[in-house]
Scaffold this motif. Structure first.
Motif, PDB file in Angstrom:
ATOM      1  N   ALA A 129      36.856  36.159  35.857  1.00  0.00           N
ATOM      2  CA  ALA A 129      36.878  35.946  37.240  1.00  0.00           C
ATOM      3  C   ALA A 129      36.247  36.881  37.866  1.00  0.00           C
ATOM      4  CB  ALA A 129      38.227  35.577  37.643  1.00  0.00           C
ATOM      5  N   PRO A 130      35.793  36.689  39.159  1.00  0.00           N
ATOM      6  CA  PRO A 130      35.079  37.819  39.930  1.00  0.00           C
ATOM      7  C   PRO A 130      36.037  39.146  40.090  1.00  0.00           C
ATOM      8  CG  PRO A 130      34.696  35.769  40.650  1.00  0.00           C
ATOM      9  CD  PRO A 130      35.597  35.375  39.919  1.00  0.00           C
ATOM     10  N   GLY A 131      35.552  40.264  39.790  1.00  0.00           N
ATOM     11  CA  GLY A 131      36.393  41.210  39.749  1.00  0.00           C
ATOM     12  C   GLY A 131      37.152  41.950  38.371  1.00  0.00           C
ATOM     13  N   GLN A 132      37.012  40.918  37.682  1.00  0.00           N
ATOM     14  CA  GLN A 132      37.745  41.229  36.347  1.00  0.00           C
ATOM     15  C   GLN A 132      36.767  42.139  35.549  1.00  0.00           C
ATOM     16  OE1 GLN A 132      39.101  37.516  34.631  1.00  0.00           O
ATOM     17  NE2 GLN A 132      41.358  37.820  35.395  1.00  0.00           N
ATOM     18  N   PHE A 133      37.603  43.066  34.569  1.00  0.00           N
ATOM     19  CA  PHE A 133      36.745  43.743  33.592  1.00  0.00           C
ATOM     20  C   PHE A 133      36.307  43.247  32.308  1.00  0.00           C
ATOM     21  CE2 PHE A 133      39.163  46.600  36.610  1.00  0.00           C
ATOM     22  CZ  PHE A 133      37.918  47.356  37.102  1.00  0.00           C
ATOM     23  N   ARG A 134      34.890  43.280  32.040  1.00  0.00           N
ATOM     24  CA  ARG A 134      34.500  42.833  30.772  1.00  0.00           C
ATOM     25  C   ARG A 134      35.227  43.807  29.300  1.00  0.00           C
ATOM     26  NH1 ARG A 134      30.569  44.418  27.321  1.00  0.00           N
ATOM     27  NH2 ARG A 134      29.687  43.022  25.909  1.00  0.00           N
ATOM     28  N   LEU A 135      35.837  43.145  28.451  1.00  0.00           N
ATOM     29  CA  LEU A 135      36.392  43.766  27.281  1.00  0.00           C
ATOM     30  C   LEU A 135      37.883  44.328  27.650  1.00  0.00           C
ATOM     31  CD1 LEU A 135      33.223  45.339  25.559  1.00  0.00           C
ATOM     32  CD2 LEU A 135      34.425  43.080  25.365  1.00  0.00           C
ATOM     33  N   LEU A 136      38.147  44.264  29.056  1.00  0.00           N
ATOM     34  CA  LEU A 136      39.468  44.853  29.133  1.00  0.00           C
ATOM     35  C   LEU A 136      40.598  43.924  29.813  1.00  0.00           C
ATOM     36  CD1 LEU A 136      38.217  48.209  31.040  1.00  0.00           C
ATOM     37  CD2 LEU A 136      39.298  48.022  28.800  1.00  0.00           C
ATOM     38  N   GLU A 137      39.999  42.886  30.279  1.00  0.00           N
ATOM     39  CA  GLU A 137      41.161  41.887  30.931  1.00  0.00           C
ATOM     40  C   GLU A 137      41.688  41.005  29.765  1.00  0.00           C
ATOM     41  OE1 GLU A 137      43.660  41.304  33.431  1.00  0.00           O
ATOM     42  OE2 GLU A 137      41.663  42.037  34.238  1.00  0.00           O
ATOM     43  N   VAL A 138      42.981  40.727  30.018  1.00  0.00           N
ATOM     44  CA  VAL A 138      43.531  39.807  29.088  1.00  0.00           C
ATOM     45  C   VAL A 138      44.289  38.747  29.791  1.00  0.00           C
ATOM     46  CG1 VAL A 138      44.438  41.596  27.415  1.00  0.00           C
ATOM     47  CG2 VAL A 138      46.125  41.181  29.414  1.00  0.00           C
ATOM     48  N   ASP A 139      44.576  37.653  28.944  1.00  0.00           N
ATOM     49  CA  ASP A 139      45.163  36.311  29.523  1.00  0.00           C
ATOM     50  C   ASP A 139      46.678  36.628  30.084  1.00  0.00           C
ATOM     51  OD1 ASP A 139      46.217  36.390  26.969  1.00  0.00           O
ATOM     52  OD2 ASP A 139      45.606  34.520  26.406  1.00  0.00           O
TER      53      ASP A 139
END
Length: 230
Positions: A129-139
């Motif tokens: 989603a917008p504002g989330q960090f690639r390779l760092l965000e989890v579900d």
């Protein structure tokens, strides 16, 4: 959260990390002063042709350059040992979370609740989603209350992993068949990111850790919702 071209540590989010930052600055100043002194001596010896027989052979100077490094080492060792014991201190945790490393995701079990357990996978790039960090965000984030001692029991199911969150000053190896423990206190609300810090296979860089610290009231609402969903 780290930012591009950052040279220092992340902002501390726990008392232990604040102590580590202070110790880092303390040791860095000592290293800086030693480096400056050594550089001055090298430049002075290279640039001058004058010699002094009392500097070349002096019992007093030998005593000084033997005792002074010992004092400097003591000034570094004592704060280091203090922080080492602080990091191992776990007194009456308000919450216990078991973190289990898998290839290549984390599982969390809230042992104070019978029904709260979930897996935490990295969010693929195309699903961010917008504002989330690639390779760092989890579900599914690990949610903890602020200003409360949290104990984390760390283990692994397959190979070596390492549960690490830099802003909280936490890093603990996850070893199959072994239960390690660490603790932290989130001093402020926020979302804190970490990653597996032990090379664990092909997708080692794709098993991030996200700890969300919220006030106690919101944590109680979250835990009630999780129990209802279970």
């Amino acid at each position: 959260m780290a930012y591009p071209s950052q040279l220092g540590f992340q902002d501390a989010a726990s008392p232990v990390m604040e102590e580590l930052l202070h110790f880092h600055d303390h040791a860095l100043m000592i290293v800086f002063l030693i480096s400056t002194l050594v550089l001055y001596i090298i430049v002075a010896m290279v640039s001058t042709k004058l010699t002094n027989m009392y500097l070349l052979d002096s019992q007093e100077i030998e005593i000084i350059w033997t005792i002074l490094p010992a004092i400097i080492l003591i000034l570094i060792a004592l704060p280091s040992l203090r922080i080492l014991y602080l990091m191992d201190e776990i007194n009456n945790p308000h919450l216990t979370v078991k973190a289990i490393g898998h290839q290549w995701y984390w599982s969390y079990e809230y042992t104070d609740y019978q029904e709260i357990a979930f897996d935490s996978y990295m969010v693929p790039t195309q699903d961010l989603a917008p504002g989330q960090f690639r390779l760092l965000e989890v579900d599914h984030r690990m949610v903890v209350p602020t200003e409360a001692p949290v104990r984390v029991l760390v283990t692994a199911e397959d190979v070596l992993h390492s549960w690490a969150v830099p802003a909280l000053g936490v890093k603990m190896d996850a070893v199959p068949g072994r239960l390690n423990q660490t603790a932290f206190i989130a001093s402020r609300p926020g979302v804190f990111y970490g990653q597996c810090s032990e090379i664990c296979g092909a997708n080692h860089s794709f098993m991030p850790i996200v700890v969300e610290a919220v006030p106690l009231k919101y944590f109680q609402d979250w835990s009630t919702l999780m129990l209802e969903d279970a």
